[in-house]
Design a protein around this motif. Structure first.
Motif, PDB file in Angstrom:
ATOM      1  N   ALA A 196       0.846  -1.187   0.000  1.00  0.00           N
ATOM      2  CA  ALA A 196       0.000   0.000   0.000  1.00  0.00           C
ATOM      3  C   ALA A 196       0.884   1.240   0.000  1.00  0.00           C
ATOM      4  O   ALA A 196       1.926   1.263   0.659  1.00  0.00           O
ATOM      5  CB  ALA A 196      -0.930   0.003   1.216  1.00  0.00           C
TER       6      ALA A 196
ATOM      7  N   VAL B 282      -0.934   8.438  -1.424  1.00  0.00           N
ATOM      8  CA  VAL B 282      -1.113   9.224  -2.644  1.00  0.00           C
ATOM      9  C   VAL B 282      -1.561  10.633  -2.275  1.00  0.00           C
ATOM     10  O   VAL B 282      -2.466  10.813  -1.450  1.00  0.00           O
ATOM     11  CB  VAL B 282      -2.156   8.591  -3.590  1.00  0.00           C
ATOM     12  CG1 VAL B 282      -2.264   9.395  -4.886  1.00  0.00           C
ATOM     13  CG2 VAL B 282      -1.792   7.143  -3.894  1.00  0.00           C
TER      14      VAL B 282
ATOM     15  N   TRP C 109      -5.143   9.888  -0.375  1.00  0.00           N
ATOM     16  CA  TRP C 109      -5.808   8.587  -0.388  1.00  0.00           C
ATOM     17  C   TRP C 109      -4.743   7.504  -0.487  1.00  0.00           C
ATOM     18  O   TRP C 109      -3.544   7.780  -0.341  1.00  0.00           O
ATOM     19  CB  TRP C 109      -6.850   8.496  -1.510  1.00  0.00           C
ATOM     20  CG  TRP C 109      -6.368   8.652  -2.915  1.00  0.00           C
ATOM     21  CD1 TRP C 109      -6.042   7.673  -3.803  1.00  0.00           C
ATOM     22  CD2 TRP C 109      -6.193   9.899  -3.635  1.00  0.00           C
ATOM     23  NE1 TRP C 109      -5.671   8.212  -5.027  1.00  0.00           N
ATOM     24  CE2 TRP C 109      -5.769   9.568  -4.944  1.00  0.00           C
ATOM     25  CE3 TRP C 109      -6.357  11.248  -3.309  1.00  0.00           C
ATOM     26  CZ2 TRP C 109      -5.496  10.532  -5.921  1.00  0.00           C
ATOM     27  CZ3 TRP C 109      -6.090  12.203  -4.270  1.00  0.00           C
ATOM     28  CH2 TRP C 109      -5.671  11.849  -5.556  1.00  0.00           C
TER      29      TRP C 109
ATOM     30  N   GLU D  68      -3.268   3.815  -2.500  1.00  0.00           N
ATOM     31  CA  GLU D  68      -3.304   2.812  -3.559  1.00  0.00           C
ATOM     32  C   GLU D  68      -2.799   1.497  -2.988  1.00  0.00           C
ATOM     33  O   GLU D  68      -1.704   1.443  -2.407  1.00  0.00           O
ATOM     34  CB  GLU D  68      -2.444   3.235  -4.748  1.00  0.00           C
ATOM     35  CG  GLU D  68      -3.046   4.383  -5.543  1.00  0.00           C
ATOM     36  CD  GLU D  68      -2.174   4.853  -6.676  1.00  0.00           C
ATOM     37  OE1 GLU D  68      -2.684   5.567  -7.562  1.00  0.00           O
ATOM     38  OE2 GLU D  68      -0.965   4.530  -6.680  1.00  0.00           O
TER      39      GLU D  68
ATOM     40  N   TRP E  71      -2.447  -1.325  -9.131  1.00  0.00           N
ATOM     41  CA  TRP E  71      -2.674  -0.400  -8.020  1.00  0.00           C
ATOM     42  C   TRP E  71      -4.074   0.197  -8.107  1.00  0.00           C
ATOM     43  O   TRP E  71      -4.445   0.787  -9.121  1.00  0.00           O
ATOM     44  CB  TRP E  71      -1.624   0.710  -8.040  1.00  0.00           C
ATOM     45  CG  TRP E  71      -0.242   0.215  -7.747  1.00  0.00           C
ATOM     46  CD1 TRP E  71       0.733  -0.077  -8.656  1.00  0.00           C
ATOM     47  CD2 TRP E  71       0.310  -0.076  -6.459  1.00  0.00           C
ATOM     48  NE1 TRP E  71       1.859  -0.529  -8.018  1.00  0.00           N
ATOM     49  CE2 TRP E  71       1.637  -0.533  -6.671  1.00  0.00           C
ATOM     50  CE3 TRP E  71      -0.175   0.005  -5.156  1.00  0.00           C
ATOM     51  CZ2 TRP E  71       2.469  -0.903  -5.618  1.00  0.00           C
ATOM     52  CZ3 TRP E  71       0.653  -0.361  -4.113  1.00  0.00           C
ATOM     53  CH2 TRP E  71       1.959  -0.804  -4.344  1.00  0.00           C
ATOM     54  N   VAL E  72      -4.830   0.061  -7.033  1.00  0.00           N
ATOM     55  CA  VAL E  72      -6.224   0.513  -6.982  1.00  0.00           C
ATOM     56  C   VAL E  72      -6.361   1.517  -5.844  1.00  0.00           C
ATOM     57  O   VAL E  72      -5.868   1.296  -4.736  1.00  0.00           O
ATOM     58  CB  VAL E  72      -7.183  -0.675  -6.767  1.00  0.00           C
ATOM     59  CG1 VAL E  72      -8.624  -0.189  -6.676  1.00  0.00           C
ATOM     60  CG2 VAL E  72      -7.023  -1.693  -7.895  1.00  0.00           C
ATOM     61  N   GLY E  73      -7.047   2.643  -6.116  1.00  0.00           N
ATOM     62  CA  GLY E  73      -7.151   3.711  -5.133  1.00  0.00           C
ATOM     63  C   GLY E  73      -8.333   3.573  -4.189  1.00  0.00           C
ATOM     64  O   GLY E  73      -9.456   3.282  -4.621  1.00  0.00           O
TER      65      GLY E  73
ATOM     66  N   ASP F 130     -10.200   5.640  -0.839  1.00  0.00           N
ATOM     67  CA  ASP F 130     -10.309   6.888  -0.079  1.00  0.00           C
ATOM     68  C   ASP F 130     -11.184   6.639   1.147  1.00  0.00           C
ATOM     69  O   ASP F 130     -12.415   6.765   1.087  1.00  0.00           O
ATOM     70  CB  ASP F 130     -10.908   7.980  -0.969  1.00  0.00           C
ATOM     71  CG  ASP F 130     -11.066   9.315  -0.244  1.00  0.00           C
ATOM     72  OD1 ASP F 130     -10.639   9.415   0.919  1.00  0.00           O
ATOM     73  OD2 ASP F 130     -11.619  10.251  -0.850  1.00  0.00           O
TER      74      ASP F 130
ATOM     75  N   TYR G 291     -10.392  11.876  -9.122  1.00  0.00           N
ATOM     76  CA  TYR G 291      -9.157  11.984  -8.343  1.00  0.00           C
ATOM     77  C   TYR G 291      -7.988  12.289  -9.284  1.00  0.00           C
ATOM     78  O   TYR G 291      -7.713  11.518 -10.210  1.00  0.00           O
ATOM     79  CB  TYR G 291      -8.890  10.689  -7.574  1.00  0.00           C
ATOM     80  CG  TYR G 291      -9.849  10.455  -6.429  1.00  0.00           C
ATOM     81  CD1 TYR G 291      -9.451  10.644  -5.110  1.00  0.00           C
ATOM     82  CD2 TYR G 291     -11.160  10.050  -6.672  1.00  0.00           C
ATOM     83  CE1 TYR G 291     -10.335  10.430  -4.063  1.00  0.00           C
ATOM     84  CE2 TYR G 291     -12.052   9.842  -5.632  1.00  0.00           C
ATOM     85  CZ  TYR G 291     -11.632  10.032  -4.324  1.00  0.00           C
ATOM     86  OH  TYR G 291     -12.504   9.831  -3.279  1.00  0.00           O
TER      87      TYR G 291
ATOM     88  N   LYS H 180      -4.121  12.700  -9.485  1.00  0.00           N
ATOM     89  CA  LYS H 180      -2.926  12.318  -8.725  1.00  0.00           C
ATOM     90  C   LYS H 180      -1.758  13.263  -8.978  1.00  0.00           C
ATOM     91  O   LYS H 180      -1.504  13.679 -10.108  1.00  0.00           O
ATOM     92  CB  LYS H 180      -2.527  10.876  -9.100  1.00  0.00           C
ATOM     93  CG  LYS H 180      -1.311  10.344  -8.370  1.00  0.00           C
ATOM     94  CD  LYS H 180      -1.085   8.886  -8.731  1.00  0.00           C
ATOM     95  CE  LYS H 180       0.147   8.294  -8.060  1.00  0.00           C
ATOM     96  NZ  LYS H 180       0.301   6.855  -8.333  1.00  0.00           N
TER      97      LYS H 180
ATOM     98  N   HIS I  38       2.963   9.587  -5.366  1.00  0.00           N
ATOM     99  CA  HIS I  38       2.790   8.589  -4.315  1.00  0.00           C
ATOM    100  C   HIS I  38       4.122   8.367  -3.616  1.00  0.00           C
ATOM    101  O   HIS I  38       5.179   8.732  -4.116  1.00  0.00           O
ATOM    102  CB  HIS I  38       2.224   7.267  -4.862  1.00  0.00           C
ATOM    103  CG  HIS I  38       3.128   6.553  -5.816  1.00  0.00           C
ATOM    104  ND1 HIS I  38       2.820   6.341  -7.149  1.00  0.00           N
ATOM    105  CD2 HIS I  38       4.361   5.976  -5.655  1.00  0.00           C
ATOM    106  CE1 HIS I  38       3.791   5.696  -7.741  1.00  0.00           C
ATOM    107  NE2 HIS I  38       4.740   5.455  -6.851  1.00  0.00           N
TER     108      HIS I  38
END
Length: 281
Positions: free
Chosen positions: A198, A201, A220, A222, A230-232, A234, A245, A247, A250
């Motif tokens: 993880a 971000v 948030w 990822e 990679w999935v965000g 929040d 969102y 970016k 990160h």
């Protein structure tokens, strides 16, 4: 395709003149195939050209060096950002057992070690007063992460000025209050405890036409899901990061993504005002 007009501003005033100063800003939206940045303009109170370099994660850093005495520092950024609309819910053909086995394999841990290690800001206290959801081979990883996202959203109360950028997780759990970076650090901490990569971000969030976020930028997380990437997530808003969102960067925690860092030769206090305006075109 969603098109956003983005403006970021910061103004800092000093009680005593600053004789020399180095400023480093991490605020330029990241540009790739899914997020196209156009018409980028930057202005600064320091009368010199900006120097732009890459940080250790590959994101753009803006550098300014003030050689003469200054009593204030201001910076403006504007850009047009184009983002593809997408379904934030990833699809994977792997079973829960296959996902769990992959995340626990040696090669996977080596490849993602940077985002598996706890930092000062993402270290869970030894005796946590909270029992967080535990990931196992019986759970689809996305379902677990959605459960964790909701758990943290319900656990903490959003409370500006209750914490600062250096607040440890132990204090956040004691207060059960915080702001977006606290939600993100806690989410990261639980993920890493469960051997899920993880990363923190920083960026801009479109919360509606003409909205202004004076609390600085948004944060948030990822998390890495095999096959999906990679999935965000929040946890502050109980959402998955989608095309709203934008970016910037990160890193392992907030310190890798701080929007402005300054080294000053001065005495006395200072006051900073940040403002973000995002307009959906």
């Amino acid at each position: 395709m969603e098109v956003y007009k983005l403006v970021y501003q910061i103004k800092t005033t000093y009680n005593a003149p600053v004789k020399k100063a180095n400023f480093q800003l991490l605020v330029i939206p990241f540009s790739n195939a899914e997020q196209i940045v156009e018409d980028l303009e930057i202005e600064c109170s320091i009368d010199q050209d900006a120097h732009i370099s890459k940080n250790s994660f590959g994101f753009d850093l803006i550098h300014y060096y003030a050689k003469q005495s200054v009593s204030e520092f201001w910076f403006h950024l504007s850009a047009v950002v184009k983002k593809e609309k997408k379904n934030p819910f990833p699809i994977s053909s792997l079973t829960s057992e296959q996902e769990f086995e992959l995340l626990n394999s040696l090669d996977f841990k080596i490849d993602h070690h940077r985002f598996l290690l706890a930092t000062d800001l993402t270290k869970m206290p030894v005796h946590s007063p909270i029992s967080f959801p535990v990931y196992s081979s019986e759970k689809i990883l996305l379902e677990y992460l959605l459960e964790l996202n909701m758990f943290i959203f319900e656990l903490l109360e959003y409370s500006p000025n209750s914490t600062d950028v250096n607040t440890a997780i132990e204090q956040v759990l004691y207060l059960k209050k915080g702001v977006c970076q606290d939600y993100a650090h806690l989410f990261i901490s639980v993920c890493r405890q469960n051997k899920i990569p993880a990363r923190y971000v920083s960026g801009y969030l479109d919360q509606g036409e003409g909205s202004i976020d004076t609390s600085q930028l948004h944060a948030w997380v990822e998390a890495f899901i095999p096959e999906a990437g990679w999935v965000g997530f929040d946890a502050t808003n109980h959402l998955l990061a989608d095309h709203h969102y934008i970016k910037i960067a990160h890193g392992c925690d907030f310190r890798d993504c701080s929007p402005i860092v300054g080294i000053l030769e001065t005495i006395g206090m200072q006051k900073s005002i940040h403002a973000v305006t995002i307009t959906n075109q």
